[in-house]
Design an enzyme around this catalytic site. Structure first.
Site, PDB file in Angstrom:
ATOM      1  N   LYS A 137       0.832  -1.206   0.000  1.00 35.47           N
ATOM      2  CA  LYS A 137       0.000   0.000   0.000  1.00 35.47           C
ATOM      3  C   LYS A 137       0.867   1.257   0.000  1.00 35.47           C
ATOM      4  O   LYS A 137       0.648   2.193  -0.775  1.00 35.47           O
ATOM      5  CB  LYS A 137      -0.931  -0.011   1.216  1.00 35.47           C
ATOM      6  CG  LYS A 137      -1.978   1.101   1.202  1.00 35.47           C
ATOM      7  CD  LYS A 137      -2.931   0.942   2.391  1.00 35.47           C
ATOM      8  CE  LYS A 137      -3.759  -0.313   2.255  1.00 35.47           C
ATOM      9  NZ  LYS A 137      -4.687  -0.521   3.392  1.00 35.47           N
TER      10      LYS A 137
ATOM     11  N   ARG B 169      -3.473   2.856   8.589  1.00 31.35           N
ATOM     12  CA  ARG B 169      -3.817   1.590   7.917  1.00 31.35           C
ATOM     13  C   ARG B 169      -2.596   0.687   7.811  1.00 31.35           C
ATOM     14  O   ARG B 169      -1.465   1.165   7.688  1.00 31.35           O
ATOM     15  CB  ARG B 169      -4.334   1.849   6.498  1.00 31.35           C
ATOM     16  CG  ARG B 169      -5.570   2.733   6.396  1.00 31.35           C
ATOM     17  CD  ARG B 169      -5.811   3.083   4.932  1.00 31.35           C
ATOM     18  NE  ARG B 169      -6.832   4.101   4.761  1.00 31.35           N
ATOM     19  CZ  ARG B 169      -8.062   3.873   4.290  1.00 31.35           C
ATOM     20  NH1 ARG B 169      -8.418   2.659   3.954  1.00 31.35           N
ATOM     21  NH2 ARG B 169      -8.915   4.857   4.152  1.00 31.35           N
TER      22      ARG B 169
ATOM     23  N   GLY C 163      -8.365  -6.881   4.053  1.00 33.17           N
ATOM     24  CA  GLY C 163      -9.242  -7.059   5.218  1.00 33.17           C
ATOM     25  C   GLY C 163      -8.658  -7.874   6.347  1.00 33.17           C
ATOM     26  O   GLY C 163      -9.334  -8.143   7.337  1.00 33.17           O
TER      27      GLY C 163
ATOM     28  N   MET D 111      -5.922  -7.155   8.271  1.00 33.58           N
ATOM     29  CA  MET D 111      -5.360  -6.395   9.387  1.00 33.58           C
ATOM     30  C   MET D 111      -6.182  -5.131   9.621  1.00 33.58           C
ATOM     31  O   MET D 111      -7.201  -4.917   8.982  1.00 33.58           O
ATOM     32  CB  MET D 111      -3.890  -6.111   9.115  1.00 33.58           C
ATOM     33  CG  MET D 111      -3.043  -7.388   9.204  1.00 33.58           C
ATOM     34  SD  MET D 111      -1.320  -7.095   8.826  1.00 33.58           S
ATOM     35  CE  MET D 111      -1.385  -6.665   7.099  1.00 33.58           C
TER      36      MET D 111
ATOM     37  N   ARG E 163      -3.915  -1.295  -5.913  1.00 37.63           N
ATOM     38  CA  ARG E 163      -3.129  -2.535  -5.838  1.00 37.63           C
ATOM     39  C   ARG E 163      -3.557  -3.426  -6.985  1.00 37.63           C
ATOM     40  O   ARG E 163      -4.649  -3.254  -7.548  1.00 37.63           O
ATOM     41  CB  ARG E 163      -3.355  -3.245  -4.501  1.00 37.63           C
ATOM     42  CG  ARG E 163      -4.800  -3.620  -4.227  1.00 37.63           C
ATOM     43  CD  ARG E 163      -4.975  -4.105  -2.807  1.00 37.63           C
ATOM     44  NE  ARG E 163      -6.382  -4.271  -2.458  1.00 37.63           N
ATOM     45  CZ  ARG E 163      -6.841  -4.313  -1.223  1.00 37.63           C
ATOM     46  NH1 ARG E 163      -6.021  -4.196  -0.208  1.00 37.63           N
ATOM     47  NH2 ARG E 163      -8.141  -4.473  -0.978  1.00 37.63           N
TER      48      ARG E 163
ATOM     49  N   HIS F 252      -2.752 -40.701   3.323  1.00 42.41           N
ATOM     50  CA  HIS F 252      -3.295 -41.539   2.243  1.00 42.41           C
ATOM     51  C   HIS F 252      -4.512 -40.881   1.616  1.00 42.41           C
ATOM     52  O   HIS F 252      -4.630 -40.775   0.388  1.00 42.41           O
ATOM     53  CB  HIS F 252      -3.668 -42.926   2.793  1.00 42.41           C
ATOM     54  CG  HIS F 252      -4.333 -43.807   1.785  1.00 42.41           C
ATOM     55  ND1 HIS F 252      -5.701 -43.832   1.597  1.00 42.41           N
ATOM     56  CD2 HIS F 252      -3.810 -44.658   0.868  1.00 42.41           C
ATOM     57  CE1 HIS F 252      -5.994 -44.690   0.636  1.00 42.41           C
ATOM     58  NE2 HIS F 252      -4.858 -45.204   0.178  1.00 42.41           N
TER      59      HIS F 252
ATOM     60  N   SER G  44      14.038 -40.747  -8.389  1.00 38.76           N
ATOM     61  CA  SER G  44      12.804 -39.995  -8.223  1.00 38.76           C
ATOM     62  C   SER G  44      12.649 -39.717  -6.731  1.00 38.76           C
ATOM     63  O   SER G  44      12.613 -40.652  -5.922  1.00 38.76           O
ATOM     64  CB  SER G  44      11.607 -40.788  -8.742  1.00 38.76           C
ATOM     65  OG  SER G  44      10.428 -40.044  -8.594  1.00 38.76           O
TER      66      SER G  44
ATOM     67  N   CYS H 279       8.367 -37.290  -7.335  1.00 33.01           N
ATOM     68  CA  CYS H 279       7.036 -37.873  -7.514  1.00 33.01           C
ATOM     69  C   CYS H 279       6.174 -37.763  -6.257  1.00 33.01           C
ATOM     70  O   CYS H 279       5.052 -38.245  -6.230  1.00 33.01           O
ATOM     71  CB  CYS H 279       7.127 -39.337  -7.955  1.00 33.01           C
ATOM     72  SG  CYS H 279       7.901 -40.412  -6.732  1.00 33.01           S
TER      73      CYS H 279
ATOM     74  N   TYR I 212      12.347 -33.364 -14.214  1.00 35.83           N
ATOM     75  CA  TYR I 212      10.886 -33.336 -14.275  1.00 35.83           C
ATOM     76  C   TYR I 212      10.289 -33.319 -12.882  1.00 35.83           C
ATOM     77  O   TYR I 212      10.944 -33.645 -11.891  1.00 35.83           O
ATOM     78  CB  TYR I 212      10.351 -34.541 -15.066  1.00 35.83           C
ATOM     79  CG  TYR I 212      10.531 -35.878 -14.375  1.00 35.83           C
ATOM     80  CD1 TYR I 212       9.577 -36.353 -13.472  1.00 35.83           C
ATOM     81  CD2 TYR I 212      11.641 -36.686 -14.633  1.00 35.83           C
ATOM     82  CE1 TYR I 212       9.734 -37.573 -12.835  1.00 35.83           C
ATOM     83  CE2 TYR I 212      11.802 -37.905 -14.004  1.00 35.83           C
ATOM     84  CZ  TYR I 212      10.852 -38.341 -13.101  1.00 35.83           C
ATOM     85  OH  TYR I 212      11.010 -39.548 -12.456  1.00 35.83           O
TER      86      TYR I 212
END
Length: 880
Positions: A23, A93, A102, A104, A339, A457, A766, A833, A853
């Protein structure tokens, strides 16, 4: 050199965001751009850190800087702080570097007292406005700064309106507000035992301290955790000269967006109110008007066009949609903040693509405008917004898998399946799930568990299926025998409706309508830009052809993990699996495995056909064998009859297989060491299926066989020898051969530390970060929920350490493994993975340490693609 803790708006700019907060830096930037900004100053985030580290005390050196800046404000405004004739009033503020709407606290009209209010009344010629402002200040200061319950003041205000026969605050008179002020001050004194503070500087110091304290309030804490905002960032405080929208019909306030943040349409979107302060728009005390109506507002001519010109200027400057707060004081427009606007996923995609088409941003810049996590909204059902407004949660737990689900409660997989086949919408409620619940989970709209964390799980499987899941709700009092649970003071029985929000963790005791997920027209174009930029490949964790096909639709480039254990829980397979486990001899075991071989092979054929020539990594059996064993007398009796053994004999053997700590027990490669015939059967199925698909479809399938839970090179070598010997036998029998690779999961810390040795035999690593995290922390993911609450509440952890990759600890183990593995085998393929493969911050880490990957559940593939692109962009920017 002394540290500077307070900056005038004119001393900052947008580049100082970390110091001045979002801000404050934007107010400074707008000042530079020449927008009409009520001037003020910013107390920095470093001041917040100092405040928190010194016993929540505002340092005298900071107070001195504040005083100097108040004097500057007095000079440029011609007003005086605390003066009875011409009072300077300010707002106070919060303003963290990351937007936290909203979350704080804010205080308006600060500087008023019994004398200053009279001066304000005389200057404005409007006593009603002056006393309205004063009562607002007393109420806000008492609530936000001191902690006097807000409802005490609201009740007084409501009683006055009833007594006067009016509906809104603005219908009250100046005398009414004077009386209300007197009553408010009396409430304050009764609560605090002292008079309401009249010294303006005392008010200011207290308000600034309150904003710093609000960084620790519960809603800010939750928001930070949901949005990965570190605690140590702290917040800045903005002190700004007041302008008043409640001076009369030529004044007003509004909150406006430069585009529609719900749809992405390029139209000004927002609301305003005449004769009101900003809090009135948000609070819903009066009904605001659509901002488009401001064009024809008779008392505010020209304001709409003036605003639109500034809004477009800001959007062009920031290259993004702006969320702006404005005040109109006696016909003059002021901007109180701007913002980058929060927006829905659909709007985010449309806006990003539109901004490119309008020439405002590049493809790469567009990719940074969309929060990768937001893409979840496009892939899962959500609650109907209108219906959700009136719904109140009965409980809250971990948001384990996104989406919204509503249905009737069922307590076991069998009942869930029966209800679903009858057309019912089902919510499966369990203490915790296990692999045998797979069928029940598959037919359910959502899953709710009492125990378990973000990588339990239930969480892992639900994400893979694209099912909504809320886990670890330990507030539930479960009674499985009577098929009911208690939550929020009410008992819910089988067949009762509940609703789950897997994105927030909220649980509702009613049937809330949901809306289907839809992918917008901008999605494909936007994601193609991501694919052009990213260097990380994105695979999926898929156990079935259906999962594999879904993942391909979302852009997966292969399978990084197929969990073979899930395949054995089908109704026609589990008896054969149990027969194998409870066999007395190798011969009996091999006979049972021969019965399972056709099923396992058919599974792999389906997956290979779905994936074409994309890489497929298949993990050998991992969980401890007791997870597959019978649970009921009927199951034991059926198995005993089939095997020609007594029920008692099978129960004794079954009991012997249970372990005190199965996570670190007889599982993974240890099963293959003890029962090599299991690895032989699985290798046969993997390779025979690949040969069959190659012959039938012409696909050049190159299977990747992954050995789990390796901690020592000798373990790996032993199981690899079984695989290689079995492959030789399969190829001889088929008269045909093909390439295959053997690698391992790095999920035991010792494997990471000895990766140079393991890489001698492993062609790929992996990282199984679910287990690697558990073992690094010594924390079971299934028990994490009950332990972590205390740790999070006491600020030891900022969030669940299993929910995203711990880069300091687990990440260090990964770095060691990457470095050592490549020392031994420079071309080793490296991936991840665990569920962290779908978390944006974890994906960026994987990019930075050089993995090839990431692999994640099908419904997280688009998130991973975008996060990988964003990681590549940030990496390039960091090298400039």
């Amino acid at each position: 050199m002394s540290v500077k803790y307070v900056y005038k708006f004119s001393e900052g700019d947008a580049s100082m965001r970390n110091l001045l907060g979002g801000k404050g830096s934007n107010l400074a930037e707008m000042t530079k751009l020449g927008l009409p900004i009520p001037q003020g100053f910013i107390i920095t985030t470093e001041a917040c850190a100092l405040y928190n580290s010194t016993g929540k005390v505002l340092a005298e050196s900071i107070k001195k800087e504040i005083d100097e800046n108040i004097v500057h404000l007095e000079k440029i405004s011609g007003k005086k702080f605390g003066d009875s004739a011409n009072p300077l009033l300010v707002s106070v503020r919060s303003g963290a570097r990351a937007s936290m709407p909203g979350m704080m606290d804010t205080v308006l009209n600060l500087g008023l007292n019994d004398d200053a209010v009279e001066g304000l009344a005389a200057l404005s010629g409007n006593p009603k406005f002056a006393y309205d402002s004063y009562r607002r200040f007393i109420m806000m200061f008492s609530d936000v700064v001191i902690g006097v319950a807000k409802h005490k003041f609201e009740r007084v205000l409501d009683d006055f309106k009833v007594k006067r026969g009016v509906k809104t605050d603005i219908d009250l008179s100046a005398d009414d507000f004077k009386e209300i002020v007197a009553t408010f001050k009396r409430i304050y004194k009764e609560d605090q035992g002292k008079d309401f503070p009249s010294d303006a500087k005392e008010q200011l110091y207290e308000a600034i301290s309150a904003v710093f304290r609000s960084w620790d309030n519960p809603r800010a804490f939750v928001y930070r955790r949901m949005n990965d905002i570190p605690y140590e960032w702290g917040t800045a405080v903005n002190v700004q000269s007041m302008v008043f929208g409640n001076l009369g019909e030529t004044s007003g306030t509004g909150v406006v967006f430069s585009r529609d943040v719900a749809t992405g349409e390029n139209v000004i979107y927002g609301e305003y109110m005449v004769n009101a302060q900003g809090e009135d728009v948000v609070a819903g005390i009066r009904t605001p008007k659509a901002f488009a109506e401001l064009k024809s507002e008779p008392t505010l001519p020209g304001i709409y066009d003036e605003f639109v010109a500034y809004a477009k200027k800001l959007e062009k400057h920031y290259k993004d949609v702006q969320d702006m707060e404005i005040t109109i004081e006696n016909g003059k427009l002021y901007f109180l903040q701007t913002r980058n606007a929060k927006r829905t996923a659909h709007a985010a995609l449309k806006i990003a693509v539109d901004l490119v088409n309008e020439g405002l941003i590049t493809h790469k810049e567009a990719l940074t405008k969309v929060d990768a996590k937001q893409l979840d909204q496009l892939l899962h059902p959500t609650f109907d917004p209108a219906a959700l407004k009136s719904a109140k949660p009965i409980g809250k737990a971990l948001p384990a898998s996104p989406g919204a689900a509503a249905g009737k409660v069922y307590f076991n997989a069998e009942d869930a399946e029966t209800a679903a086949s009858a057309g019912e919408r089902v919510i499966l409620v369990r203490l915790e799930t296990s692999p045998e619940d797979i069928v029940g989970m598959a037919v359910s709209q959502g899953i709710l568990t009492v125990r378990g964390g973000m990588t339990s799980h239930a969480a892992v499987v639900a994400r893979g299926m694209g099912r909504c899941c809320v886990s670890g709700c330990e507030a539930i009092k479960m009674n499985e025998a009577q098929k009911q649970f208690e939550l929020g003071g009410k008992i819910y029985k089988e067949g009762d409706y509940i609703s789950l929000d897997g994105s927030t963790g909220n649980i509702y005791g009613e049937d809330i309508p949901t809306t289907k997920a839809t992918i917008s027209g901008s999605f494909s174009e936007f994601m193609s830009w991501a694919d052009e930029v990213r260097t990380l490949k994105v695979r999926t964790n898929a156990d079935t052809p259906k999962d594999a096909r879904a993942a391909i639709e979302f852009g997966a480039e292969g399978i990084g993990l197929t969990r073979t254990e899930h395949m054995f829980f089908e109704e026609d397979r589990i008896p054969k699996m149990r027969k194998m486990i409870l066999s007395d001899t190798v011969e009996e075991r091999k006979a049972a495995l021969d019965e399972l071989l056709p099923y396992q092979k058919a599974d792999f054929v389906g997956i290979y056909e779905a994936m074409g020539e994309r890489p497929v990594t298949i993990r050998l059996l991992d969980p401890p064998l007791h997870e597959f064993l019978p649970n009921t007398d009927a199951e034991f009796e059926g198995l005993a009859k089939d095997m020609g053994k007594s029920v008692e004999e099978l129960k004794v053997k079954s009991k012997a297989l249970h372990e005190l700590n199965p996570m670190m027990g007889h599982r993974g490669c240890r099963l293959a060491v003890s029962y090599p015939e299991i690895a032989e059967m699985q290798t046969r199925a993997i390779l025979e299926a690949a040969i069959e698909v190659k012959k039938a479809k012409g696909f050049d399938v190159i299977p990747e066989i992954m050995i789990p839970l390796v901690g020592d090179i000798k373990e790996l070598r032993y199981v690899k020898d079984i695989i290689d010997q079995t492959a030789k036998t399969v190829f001889e029998a088929a008269g045909s051969s093909l390439k295959y690779h053997v690698g391992t999961m790095i999920e035991i810390p010792r494997a990471a530390l000895t990766a140079d040795k393991i890489a001698k035999d492993a062609e790929f690593f992996s990282f199984g970060t679910n287990d690697l995290t558990q073992m690094a922390y010594g924390l079971s993911r299934d028990d994490a929920g009950r332990i972590l609450k205390d740790y999070i509440d006491k600020n030891i952890y900022e969030g669940d350490p299993t929910a995203k990759l711990d880069q300091e600890g687990v990440g260090e183990l990964m770095k060691i493994a990457v470095e050592k593995g490549r020392q031994t085998r420079p071309d080793i393929k490296l991936g991840i993975c665990g569920e962290h493969g779908g978390d944006p911050s974890s994906i960026e880490f994987c990019h930075n340490i050089g993995l090839n990957y990431v692999s994640c559940s099908p419904y997280r593939v688009p998130i991973a693609r975008l996060a990988a692109a964003q990681a590549a962009i940030r990496s390039l920017e960091g090298k400039k």
